[in-house]
Write a protein that holds these residues in place. Structure first.
Motif: not given
Ligand code: GDP
Length: 302
Positions: A111-115, A140-142, A146-148, A253-255, A279-281
């Protein structure tokens, strides 16, 4: 510009409050310093960094014999950059091998935005003329595979995968062999983000490391930890746990666009001594920026 836009929330909260404070006080005094300290703490800069900054500010104000609060923003920026860069043993830059395969391992909780970050980084590297391949190591995670794959298709890079539940180390073995035989420049590996069981996490990551290193001596060249800026101090707790489980070489650092507490970048740097590399913006393909201290700090006050 990207940095400035991405930091809009932090700017709207933190910077505008600093500006209000400057207008309110006009002269630099203890009350002003105290309110400024509160604002910095609210922006998640972290207690130690705030203390360090306040000391530096007081010293500078005295040295320059500043009586007026006007222009104090530039002193704050200057000191923030100095403090950040003083702790910087390693560079912010991604280590890409001149010759041969570079392997980048991604770790971080779900959920942190890894993919998304892996997708964005693939795009970035492709734009720089590199050939990229992805390894779907989160078996591991369902839905993780596919998401990748969705990101792989979007960016136009191949994804090496096996079925859900298979051994991540086996996926890595396949991926490294394919990447080598095809002369790929960069292999980016996803991993499962389980923190609940630290021993399992550690064992799994060690096994993955061993498999990769056996095929490519010196690899993985980077172990990047994805942290969600909107989780504030919780991100620091995660970082400590991953740091214990593996050799993290950099943080993404995402989001950062989604938080008004952008000061977390400084807290991470000062507490963990791991460079923030990106950084993710935003959610789009080109919303990943290399972290640049000056652009960040001056983006806050611009
Ligand atoms: P994972 O479970 O760590 O792989 O997380 P995901 O890549 O699926 O991202 C989770 C959610 O965070 C998704 O809805 C993404 O679109 C969102 N997200 C990821 N990076 C960013 C970012 O830098 N900014 C914003 N606003 N959303 C982000």
């Amino acid at each position: 510009e990207k940095f400035k836009d991405g930091l809009a929330k932090t700017r709207n909260q933190f910077t505008s409050k600093v500006n209000d404070l400057v207008a309110k006080y006009r002269t630099v005094d203890e009350d002003f310093f105290e309110e400024l300290e509160d604002l910095l703490l609210q922006a998640d800069v972290g207690v130690e960094t705030v203390m360090e900054l306040m000391d530096a500010l007081r010293f500078e104000v005295q040295r320059k014999n500043m009586k007026d609060t006007a222009g104090i923003q530039s002193v704050i920026s200057e000191k923030l950059v100095e403090i950040y860069e003083a702790g910087e043993e390693e560079s912010n830059e991604l280590l890409i091998q001149e010759n041969g395969l570079t392997v980048i391992l991604f770790v971080g909780v779900n959920g942190v935005g890894k993919t998304t970050t892996i997708g964005k980084l693939s795009h970035r590297l492709k734009q720089q003329g590199k050939t990229v391949m992805l390894a779907a190591g989160d078996t591991f995670r369902a839905g993780a595979i596919e998401q990748l794959q969705v990101w792989g298709d979007r960016v136009g890079v191949e994804v090496i995968k096996q079925s859900e539940g298979s051994d991540p180390a086996a996926v890595m073995y396949d991926a490294v062999r394919s990447a080598k035989s095809r002369g790929v420049d960069v292999l980016i590996c996803d991993t499962a983000g389980r923190l609940q069981n630290k021993v399992n996490l550690m064992n799994e990551l060690q096994k993955i490391h061993r498999v990769i290193e056996r095929e490519v001596p010196g690899a993985p060249h980077e172990v990047l930890l994805a942290l969600d800026a909107t989780t504030g101090q919780n991100a620091l707790v995660q970082a400590k746990a991953f740091k214990e489980a593996t050799d993290v070489t950099g943080i993404v650092l995402t989001k950062l666009d989604g938080t008004a507490k952008g000061g977390i970048v400084l807290a991470i740097r000062n507490k963990l001594h791991i460079p923030v590399k990106f950084v993710g913006l935003g959610e789009k393909m080109d919303d990943l920026q290399p972290f640049d201290t000056e652009k960040y700090v001056y983006g806050l006050f611009a």
